[in-house]
Design a protein around this motif. Structure first.
Motif, PDB file in Angstrom:
ATOM      1  N   LYS A 100       5.900 -30.616 -33.866  1.00 45.22           N
ATOM      2  CA  LYS A 100       5.576 -31.329 -35.111  1.00 45.22           C
ATOM      3  C   LYS A 100       5.615 -30.389 -36.308  1.00 45.22           C
ATOM      4  CE  LYS A 100       2.727 -35.091 -33.281  1.00 45.22           C
ATOM      5  NZ  LYS A 100       1.335 -35.512 -33.067  1.00 45.22           N
ATOM      6  N   GLY A 101       5.286 -29.122 -36.065  1.00 43.49           N
ATOM      7  CA  GLY A 101       5.359 -28.121 -37.129  1.00 43.49           C
ATOM      8  C   GLY A 101       6.784 -27.654 -37.397  1.00 43.49           C
ATOM      9  N   GLY A 102       7.745 -28.226 -36.677  1.00 47.70           N
ATOM     10  CA  GLY A 102       9.152 -27.939 -36.945  1.00 47.70           C
ATOM     11  C   GLY A 102       9.713 -26.781 -36.135  1.00 47.70           C
ATOM     12  N   GLU A 103       8.920 -26.286 -35.167  1.00 49.36           N
ATOM     13  CA  GLU A 103       9.369 -25.131 -34.380  1.00 49.36           C
ATOM     14  C   GLU A 103       9.725 -25.571 -32.964  1.00 49.36           C
ATOM     15  OE1 GLU A 103       7.629 -20.849 -32.918  1.00 49.36           O
ATOM     16  OE2 GLU A 103       6.430 -21.935 -34.387  1.00 49.36           O
ATOM     17  N   ASP A 104      10.792 -24.999 -32.394  1.00 49.04           N
ATOM     18  CA  ASP A 104      11.205 -25.316 -31.028  1.00 49.04           C
ATOM     19  C   ASP A 104      10.338 -24.570 -30.011  1.00 49.04           C
ATOM     20  OD1 ASP A 104      13.184 -26.778 -32.236  1.00 49.04           O
ATOM     21  OD2 ASP A 104      14.735 -25.247 -31.983  1.00 49.04           O
ATOM     22  N   VAL A 105      10.357 -25.053 -28.779  1.00 45.26           N
ATOM     23  CA  VAL A 105       9.562 -24.433 -27.703  1.00 45.26           C
ATOM     24  C   VAL A 105      10.496 -24.074 -26.544  1.00 45.26           C
ATOM     25  CG1 VAL A 105       7.669 -24.757 -26.050  1.00 45.26           C
ATOM     26  CG2 VAL A 105       7.514 -25.769 -28.331  1.00 45.26           C
ATOM     27  N   PHE A 106      10.529 -22.793 -26.204  1.00 49.03           N
ATOM     28  CA  PHE A 106      11.402 -22.312 -25.131  1.00 49.03           C
ATOM     29  C   PHE A 106      10.568 -21.855 -23.947  1.00 49.03           C
ATOM     30  CE2 PHE A 106      13.469 -21.504 -29.200  1.00 49.03           C
ATOM     31  CZ  PHE A 106      14.657 -22.194 -29.031  1.00 49.03           C
ATOM     32  N   LEU A 107      10.720 -22.526 -22.814  1.00 49.23           N
ATOM     33  CA  LEU A 107       9.960 -22.152 -21.617  1.00 49.23           C
ATOM     34  C   LEU A 107      10.947 -21.743 -20.535  1.00 49.23           C
ATOM     35  CD1 LEU A 107       7.356 -25.037 -21.814  1.00 49.23           C
ATOM     36  CD2 LEU A 107       7.003 -22.657 -22.428  1.00 49.23           C
ATOM     37  N   ARG A 108      11.154 -20.437 -20.413  1.00 50.91           N
ATOM     38  CA  ARG A 108      12.190 -19.924 -19.520  1.00 50.91           C
ATOM     39  C   ARG A 108      11.985 -20.410 -18.090  1.00 50.91           C
ATOM     40  NH1 ARG A 108      13.536 -13.604 -19.225  1.00 50.91           N
ATOM     41  NH2 ARG A 108      12.286 -13.771 -21.121  1.00 50.91           N
ATOM     42  N   GLY A 109      13.040 -20.857 -17.465  1.00 47.55           N
ATOM     43  CA  GLY A 109      12.963 -21.347 -16.100  1.00 47.55           C
ATOM     44  C   GLY A 109      12.613 -22.821 -16.006  1.00 47.55           C
ATOM     45  N   PHE A 110      12.165 -23.376 -17.145  1.00 41.89           N
ATOM     46  CA  PHE A 110      11.806 -24.794 -17.164  1.00 41.89           C
ATOM     47  C   PHE A 110      12.741 -25.566 -18.096  1.00 41.89           C
ATOM     48  CE2 PHE A 110       9.341 -28.384 -18.889  1.00 41.89           C
ATOM     49  CZ  PHE A 110       9.103 -29.065 -17.710  1.00 41.89           C
ATOM     50  N   GLY A 111      12.791 -25.153 -19.349  1.00 40.85           N
ATOM     51  CA  GLY A 111      13.662 -25.817 -20.302  1.00 40.85           C
ATOM     52  C   GLY A 111      13.200 -25.601 -21.728  1.00 40.85           C
ATOM     53  N   SER A 112      13.918 -26.217 -22.675  1.00 40.70           N
ATOM     54  CA  SER A 112      13.602 -26.060 -24.094  1.00 40.70           C
ATOM     55  C   SER A 112      13.378 -27.415 -24.738  1.00 40.70           C
ATOM     56  CB  SER A 112      14.765 -25.400 -24.834  1.00 40.70           C
ATOM     57  OG  SER A 112      15.203 -24.273 -24.141  1.00 40.70           O
TER      58      SER A 112
END
Lengths: 85, 85
Positions: free
Chosen positions: B37-49
């Protein structure tokens, strides 16, 4: 935000150590992954749904070689968000 | 699998109570939601983005009324999985 930053933020919010926070996050992600790999969807109310879909094989023309190729059947994960509602 | 089932499974795996497990899961999901919601992406290695994208407004014909309508600009969340790799 990456996983390391997320572990840190979770640790600050919950009072867990970084190791506990990392372990817990891995359990959450592993549980979602494992459920999807087992062919079952995951519904998290207020957040969204992860759905596993089977794509059929299909014939198409290769853009490089201009020959007909078959794209094999494969599974994809679709995510439908509820967080922007 | 729904959220209630997931809380139970997490509780069994981690030894936390159901209330703690529910609280931590909410922190994880809230952190991802808040970041997007704050406009930033979330990268979780091994799981997905999880990536937040802005869709431009566009003109199209309504299938019901056959009149031209404008679909307003909106945000969408795209998820790119790594769990099937």
């Amino acid at each position: 935000m990456n996983k390391k930053q997320m572990v840190k933020a979770l640790s600050l919010k919950t009072g867990m150590t970084l190791a506990q926070s990392n372990n817990y996050l891995n359990e959450v992600l592993g549980l979602i992954s494992g459920t999807l790999k087992g062919g079952e969807d995951v519904f998290l109310r207020g957040f969204g749904s992860f759905m596993i879909k089977q794509r059929k094989p299909r014939r198409t023309m290769s853009l490089n070689t201009r020959k007909m190729i078959t794209i094999p059947a494969r599974k994809v994960v679709k995510f439908k968000t509820q967080i922007l509602e």
